[in-house]
Each structure stands twice: as structure tokens, then as C-alpha cells.
Design an enzyme around this catalytic site. Sequence first.
Site, PDB file in Angstrom:
ATOM      1  N   ASP A 100      -6.684 -10.241  -3.429  1.00  0.00           N
ATOM      2  CA  ASP A 100      -7.294 -10.285  -2.097  1.00  0.00           C
ATOM      3  C   ASP A 100      -7.454  -8.858  -1.580  1.00  0.00           C
ATOM      4  O   ASP A 100      -6.846  -7.926  -2.119  1.00  0.00           O
ATOM      5  CB  ASP A 100      -6.438 -11.107  -1.116  1.00  0.00           C
ATOM      6  CG  ASP A 100      -5.041 -10.529  -0.902  1.00  0.00           C
ATOM      7  OD1 ASP A 100      -4.421 -10.088  -1.899  1.00  0.00           O
ATOM      8  OD2 ASP A 100      -4.564 -10.496   0.244  1.00  0.00           O
ATOM      9  N   GLU A 167      -1.631 -11.155  -0.539  1.00  0.00           N
ATOM     10  CA  GLU A 167      -0.746 -10.014  -0.292  1.00  0.00           C
ATOM     11  C   GLU A 167      -1.067  -9.312   1.018  1.00  0.00           C
ATOM     12  O   GLU A 167      -0.182  -8.895   1.746  1.00  0.00           O
ATOM     13  CB  GLU A 167      -0.835  -9.017  -1.455  1.00  0.00           C
ATOM     14  CG  GLU A 167       0.305  -7.995  -1.481  1.00  0.00           C
ATOM     15  CD  GLU A 167       0.075  -6.777  -0.623  1.00  0.00           C
ATOM     16  OE1 GLU A 167       1.049  -6.042  -0.379  1.00  0.00           O
ATOM     17  OE2 GLU A 167      -1.066  -6.526  -0.188  1.00  0.00           O
TER      18      GLU A 167
HETATM   19  N1  LIG Z   1      -1.172  -2.080  -1.346  1.00  0.00           N
HETATM   20  C1  LIG Z   1      -0.133  -2.746  -0.657  1.00  0.00           C
HETATM   21  C2  LIG Z   1      -0.528  -3.014   0.757  1.00  0.00           C
HETATM   22  O1  LIG Z   1      -1.525  -2.516   1.236  1.00  0.00           O
HETATM   23  N2  LIG Z   1       0.246  -3.835   1.429  1.00  0.00           N
HETATM   24  C3  LIG Z   1       0.003  -4.199   2.782  1.00  0.00           C
HETATM   25  C4  LIG Z   1       0.772  -5.443   3.024  1.00  0.00           C
HETATM   26  C5  LIG Z   1       0.484  -6.104   4.314  1.00  0.00           C
HETATM   27  C6  LIG Z   1       1.379  -6.747   5.046  1.00  0.00           C
HETATM   28  N3  LIG Z   1       0.715  -7.231   6.119  1.00  0.00           N
HETATM   29  C7  LIG Z   1      -0.516  -6.889   6.009  1.00  0.00           C
HETATM   30  N4  LIG Z   1      -0.669  -6.217   4.900  1.00  0.00           N
HETATM   31  C8  LIG Z   1       0.455  -3.083   3.710  1.00  0.00           C
HETATM   32  O2  LIG Z   1      -0.122  -3.008   4.808  1.00  0.00           O
HETATM   33  O3  LIG Z   1       1.344  -2.306   3.370  1.00  0.00           O
HETATM   34 ZN   LIG Z   2      -2.338  -3.568  -2.347  1.00  0.00          ZN
HETATM   35 ZN   LIG Z   3      -3.386  -3.204   0.826  1.00  0.00          ZN
END
Ligand SMILES: NCC(=O)N[C@@H](Cc1c[nH]cn1)C(=O)O
Ligand SMILES: [Zn+2]
Ligand SMILES: [Zn+2]
Length: 480
Positions: A100, A167
Site C-alpha cells: 500500500d 502498513e
Molecule cells: N516506510 C514506513 C512508513 O512510512 N511507516 C509509516 C507508518 C504509519 C503509521 N501510521 C501511518 N503511517 C510511518 O509514518 O512511519
Molecule cells: Zn514503508
Molecule cells: Zn510509508
Amino acid sequence: MAAPAEFLQYIDANADAFIQRLADAVAIPSISGDARRRGDVVRMAHWLNDQLKALGVDTKLVDLGKQVLDGQELDLPPAILGTLGQDPAKKTVLIYGHFDVQPANKSDGWNTDPFTLVVNKENGQLIGRGSSDDKGPILGWLNVLQYHHEKGIPLPVNLKFCFEGMEESGSEGLDELVQNEAKPGGYFHGVDCACISDNYWLNTRTPVLTYGLRGLTYFKVTVSGPARDLHSGVFGRTVHEPMTDLVHLLGRLVDTHGNILVPGVEEMVPPPDEQEKAIYQQLDYSTADIEEAAGNTIALTSDKVDLLMGRMRNPSLSLHGIEGAFSEPGAKTVIPAKVSGKFSIRLVPPQTPEAVDPLVIAYLKSEYAKLNSKNTLTIENLHGGKPWVADHTHWNFEAAKKATKAVYGQDPDLTREGGSIPVTLTFAESLGVNVLLLPMGRGDDGAHSTNEKLDRSNFIEGSKLLGSYLYELAALTKNQ
Ligand SMILES: NCC(=O)N[C@@H](Cc1c[nH]cn1)C(=O)O
Ligand SMILES: [Zn+2]
Ligand SMILES: [Zn+2]
């Protein structure tokens, strides 16, 4: 044992086809946070599943149940579990990635359509949403598989795959799946270590291995009052205005130097000793790196150690947006009836959402009470995850160090990442294995931002790195 020269040559020789596959993946707008795009996330899961099957991976799509998003009940996109190789003489490596992406609209300030991969021949940039986070790295693994599948060469390790489509929206449903499948007889039983390629180098020059991630707790605070939007000429200075209350509240959360104002939150984190500061001093990083990546000279400090600690080992609170507020061009004189502020706190050990959330909620309520407003405040926690730190002296990291040296001719820096991948800790705890973060992209890739890119050299050398890591790992653990 280094990766075979033929493998490295194969990756170079097939670069254009690999970039075309990345373009096909980027073309599917698999935005997990947008209910209207849920069909595209599911489509992306099927596309990736078909690719894996064509490369010899035994896969299954796992239903993760339902979620409520924007008041709508939605099916969660399926996770993909896969197995390649079951040789008891080989180590088994679990590979995780997410298919995603974050939302993207051309009107956000993109120079090109976010979901059409643009190959800039002059500077080698591959521009498109997900190119770096996280479709490029996932496809890096496919590039490794393709060589072995096509040539009929077995991989030096057994692989298990876990790819998810939520994710960027809190990994809903995944923890339960991982915990269940970690049990004896479960899908992940027998995994020896894990590798995740889903973060970035600190700068644009030096490869890194990452042994820490910040956790996260995400809030939505809503202030509502009038039964409908109001005319400010008629109602201004006659009613409590929700937006005024909300802006006051949001302004009490963090100061303009990044200090978190919620009592007790900063205090949970012990200060660094000189030994820890020396670790940050040694990293290849400068104020210029963060300012180049941010696109302006706006760093909070010129002290490199303070900057690195701000990103890696201190919590941060960011304000993300206001839902329901007037945000179109023009000068509409409205008093919005209901507005929701979104903010999140990045957490570091020993902070957890369980410990931090009650402090935030109590503080929001007490600050709101001070406003003496007749409007109504509601507080929702949208999602959260704990921080994670790993042992970077483990053979999993040693293998990645050797692979980095072999591919890039330089030793990697060891970093902790400011972002969050909540399932990392779930893998580490429920499987009891070491987890390595082996990033592909550079610090200026603009993940989550406009004009996200992955450099062609990072995609191609990064694919070699992922394959080389598997060979180095097999060699290092041969007699264990
Ligand atoms: N590449 C990892 C990433 O971007 N993780 C997001 C996870 C997240 C949690 N809530 C929304 N996104 C991040 O923002 O760290
Ligand atoms: Zn990521
Ligand atoms: Zn991300």
C-alpha cells in the site's frame, strides 16, 4: 560466499524490464487510507500475488477481516504469505514489505502524475508514489527471485514472505495474523531471522543498516458546536467557534522548537550519555543533508548530534491536518461547524502507546476545560505501535554488512530510523528472531511527500544488495 557474478550481471542486464515492472506496480493507486481506493489495494495484492507465483513462490492470500474507515465498514485487503524452499539444511529468512502507499494527488504539488512512473534519463530518478516506499524494495526481492527462477538455481536460503496492504494505515489485522502463525505448526514456525527493506539511507551517499524504529500513537480530536456551518458576518463574536477552540488546543501540544508540551511524555525518556552521543557523532550526516532532503534551510539546529537524536532517539509530535476546515482557494467567510485535528507522536523506548495515550488524553481534556467553551470535544486514538531496537551485532546484521561492502564497496552506517513499522516488533517478539532493516532508497527520496522517487542506481544496486545478503547469510551460518 559472495553472490555469483552471473547474478549481479543478470540484474544489470535486465534493469529496463525491472523498471517496467516497477512502473506497472506504481500504476495501481493502492492507497490504504482512502476508502475509495480499497479496490486498488486489493488489485495490488492480486498483482503481487501473481508475480510471486510466476516466480515459483507458493503463496496464499489471507483474509484479515474488516475495518471501519470514515464511518464505512470495509474489507481489509488480504495479506500475502509465501514460501520458497524448505531445505532443513538452510536458514529460513522471513521477508516483509507493504504494497500500500500514502495518498498522492497531482494538486498536492507533484510535477507529474503520481501514479505514472516517470523515468528521468538525465538524473536517473524513477518518480512515482511508492517507488521508494515500498514498491521499489518489494520488487527488488522479485528481481532476485527472477534470476534464480529463470536459471533454475536454488536460493542459498529458504524464504518466507509476508506482504501487507495496510502498513500506511496502522497495519490493521496483521499483528494477530503474525502472532497466530508464529505458533508451533504455524506458517512462520521455523523462521531464523527477518529482513525488512522499507526505510532509507540517512543521506544520499552512504548505505545504512537500521536497528531501531520509533513507535507511534495517532490522534484525532474533534470540536463540534453549531448544527451547521455559519456565516461569520452573522455569527462572528456571538458563538463559540469550533475552529478557534481546536487551533488553541493544537497549539498547546508542541512548541515551535519541537518540544512536546504534554506533561510526562518527554520525561519518560532517559537522557543520552556521552557514549551514546559518540555513536551519532560518527555517522555520515550533516545539517546540509536534512536541509537538502527538506528542500529548504529550515533545520531546528546546526548541531549534527542534536539533529540525529531528534530523529532517532527522541520522541516528536507532529500536527498533520484539520478535517472539515475550509481549505479551497478563495476567501469563503465560513465558521466551520465541526473540525477534527490530526496529530501523532513518534515514540522511543521505553515509551509505549499504553503509557503515553492516557497522558495525552488527560492533557487535552484539561487544556480544553481552560477554554470554557460550550462546544464539544471528542478524542479518538486512530492507531499506535511500540518502538523497536535490535541487536546489531547479530549474524543477520553481519551478513548485511558484508553484502553492503561487496555491492557498494563501503561499510554501512548503523542507524535508528525516525519512522515506524509497527509489525517489526511483533516479528521480533512473537517469532523470537533478529530483525534487520536493509533499506534500498536514499534520504532525499521524498517518501510520503510530493515527487517521491527512487534512484535507478539504488533500485538496481539495491536488488543486488538484497540477493547478496542472502548469500552472505548462508555462508556465515553454514555450520550453525
Ligand atoms: N516506510 C514506513 C512508513 O512510512 N511507516 C509509516 C507508518 C504509519 C503509521 N501510521 C501511518 N503511517 C510511518 O509514518 O512511519
Ligand atoms: Zn514503508
Ligand atoms: Zn510509508
